[in-house]
Design a protein around this motif. Structure first.
Motif, PDB file in Angstrom:
ATOM      1  N   ILE A 126       0.679   4.473  -2.827  1.00  0.00           N
ATOM      2  CA  ILE A 126       0.498   5.665  -2.283  1.00  0.00           C
ATOM      3  C   ILE A 126       1.487   6.637  -2.821  1.00  0.00           C
ATOM      4  N   VAL A 127       3.040   5.970  -2.813  1.00  0.00           N
ATOM      5  CA  VAL A 127       4.129   7.032  -3.245  1.00  0.00           C
ATOM      6  C   VAL A 127       3.974   7.063  -4.913  1.00  0.00           C
ATOM      7  N   VAL A 128       3.670   6.083  -5.575  1.00  0.00           N
ATOM      8  CA  VAL A 128       3.426   6.303  -6.773  1.00  0.00           C
ATOM      9  C   VAL A 128       2.214   7.132  -7.417  1.00  0.00           C
ATOM     10  N   ILE A 129       1.103   7.313  -6.542  1.00  0.00           N
ATOM     11  CA  ILE A 129      -0.032   8.044  -6.856  1.00  0.00           C
ATOM     12  C   ILE A 129       0.442   9.465  -6.646  1.00  0.00           C
ATOM     13  N   VAL A 130       1.305   9.750  -5.441  1.00  0.00           N
ATOM     14  CA  VAL A 130       1.685  10.933  -5.090  1.00  0.00           C
ATOM     15  C   VAL A 130       2.500  11.548  -6.315  1.00  0.00           C
ATOM     16  N   LEU A 131       3.601  10.820  -6.691  1.00  0.00           N
ATOM     17  CA  LEU A 131       4.286  11.371  -7.618  1.00  0.00           C
ATOM     18  C   LEU A 131       3.697  11.604  -9.045  1.00  0.00           C
ATOM     19  N   LEU A 191       0.730  -1.210   0.088  1.00  0.00           N
ATOM     20  CA  LEU A 191      -0.020   0.049  -0.068  1.00  0.00           C
ATOM     21  C   LEU A 191       0.943   1.166  -0.018  1.00  0.00           C
ATOM     22  N   VAL A 192       1.909   1.277   0.552  1.00  0.00           N
ATOM     23  CA  VAL A 192       2.905   2.302   0.723  1.00  0.00           C
ATOM     24  C   VAL A 192       3.372   2.638  -0.556  1.00  0.00           C
ATOM     25  N   GLU A 193       3.861   1.679  -1.231  1.00  0.00           N
ATOM     26  CA  GLU A 193       4.451   1.806  -2.731  1.00  0.00           C
ATOM     27  C   GLU A 193       3.464   2.371  -3.552  1.00  0.00           C
TER      28      GLU A 193
END
Length: 89
Positions: free
Chosen positions: A17-22, A13-15
């Motif tokens: 979220i990081v991709v979506i934020v980028l 889930l963290v990965e």
């Protein structure tokens, strides 16, 4: 018997979220450039329409299909390619 640890494949889930934020950051940087291009295109279209109307008004006022322009001391003659509006009879 020992239970073997199963390794799950996939993203955490963290990965995700990081991709979506980028992706959001990249879109927020690029989107205003495209909006500016659309506004400039609309401005250019309006300028072209004004130039066409001006050329038609010049031709109708002066009665000439030729327009003499002077740029940097050299004189140029342009042919006006503005269609005439024929009166419906």
């Amino acid at each position: 018997m020992r239970a073997r640890a199963r390794r799950q494949s996939g993203f955490t889930l963290v990965e995700m979220i990081v991709v979506i934020v980028l992706i959001g950051v990249i879109v927020s940087v690029i989107a205003p450039r495209f909006a500016g291009a659309a506004r400039r295109r609309a401005d250019d279209t309006a300028r072209a329409a004004a130039l066409l109307l001006s050329a038609a008004a010049y031709r109708d006022t002066v009665g000439s299909e030729r327009l003499a322009l002077e740029f940097d001391g050299s004189r140029r003659t342009l042919e006006l390619l503005v269609p005439r509006a024929e009166a419906a009879g």
